[in-house]
Scaffold this active site. Structure first.
Site, short mmCIF file in Angstrom:
data_model
loop_
_atom_site.label_atom_id
_atom_site.label_comp_id
_atom_site.label_asym_id
_atom_site.label_seq_id
_atom_site.Cartn_x
_atom_site.Cartn_y
_atom_site.Cartn_z
N ASP A 88 34.93 39.46 37.41
CA ASP A 88 35.62 38.68 36.49
C ASP A 88 35.30 37.44 36.54
OD1 ASP A 88 38.13 38.55 35.31
OD2 ASP A 88 38.89 37.47 37.02
N ASP A 108 37.73 34.05 34.73
CA ASP A 108 38.86 33.16 35.06
C ASP A 108 39.49 33.80 36.46
OD1 ASP A 108 38.41 31.61 32.63
OD2 ASP A 108 39.08 33.64 31.69
#
Length: 226
Positions: free
Chosen positions: A11, A13
């Site tokens: 991922d 952020d």
């Protein structure tokens, strides 16, 4: 020690990069456009992770303002672009871990709900872009996380099986994605957890620092994998 996976899918952020202050500023500029009060960054952090449209919907719902999102989103995306590179920072240990994975010839990719056109500029500005061959953003495919489709797209891209890959994220959305794709999971404790407790989930690795990704706690045998 050897690393047990051929691909690590990150991922973005809240996992590799802390961009919450920039995202919060884009949200607040949008709220001001609609004559609504700005919100604290700590509040907005709780809305990050399910894509730009869900983020904006949460902001207007919190403000008690019924709005046509199709009218709001163009202005928000302008602010999002303007705020993209204000104050983003790379979490500790990320660069060292990416370099170590490269040295071990482990492929790395990104699976994020951030609109794809913003991912590469952010990575390049933070000198992370060189590590990632393949990126799937929130609008790359018809489905986004927590659908398994974006993660399985990356698994297929590298010609691997789900068990050969590791997903690394910071949220329940990432966990649901990995579970739907039957991909082993490592959760970081420092991201945008939104009340989610990584330690409450059986069968996943939980790490406080990205460098722990190279440690024994992510071994397949400990994650319920054969």
């Amino acid at each position: 020690m050897n690393f047990s996976y051929s691909l690590v899918v990150f991922d973005l952020d809240g996992t590799l990069v802390d961009s919450a202050s920039d995202i919060a500023e884009a949200v607040n500029r949008t709220l001001v456009d609609w004559s609504l009060p700005r919100q604290e960054e700590t509040v907005i952090r709780g809305w990050i992770g399910d894509g730009a449209r869900a983020l904006v919907a949460s902001a207007f719902a919190h403000a008690g303002k019924a709005i046509d999102l199709d009218k709001v989103m163009p202005g928000f995306m302008v602010h999002y672009a303007d705020c993209l590179l204000l104050y983003p920072t790379v979490y500790p240990g990320v660069v060292e871990t990416l370099q170590a994975l490269r040295e071990r010839k482990v492929a790395v990719a990104i699976c994020t709900n951030k609109p794809q056109r913003f991912v590469r500029p952010l990575l390049d500005a933070l000198r992370l872009g060189e590590y990632f061959e393949c990126i799937v953003g929130g609008d790359t495919l018809p489905e986004r996380k927590p659908s398994a489709a974006p993660l399985l797209h990356l698994v297929d891209h590298f010609g691997l099986q789900p068990s050969q890959c590791l997903m690394v994220g910071d949220s329940a959305t990432d966990l649901l994605t990995a579970q739907a794709a039957d991909v082993p999971m490592a959760l970081v404790t420092y991201g945008y957890l939104r009340g989610f407790d990584p330690h409450s989930v059986p069968g996943v690795a939980v790490i406080d620092d990205m460098r722990e990704l190279l440690g024994p706690q992510v071994e397949p045998s400990l994650l319920g994998c054969s």
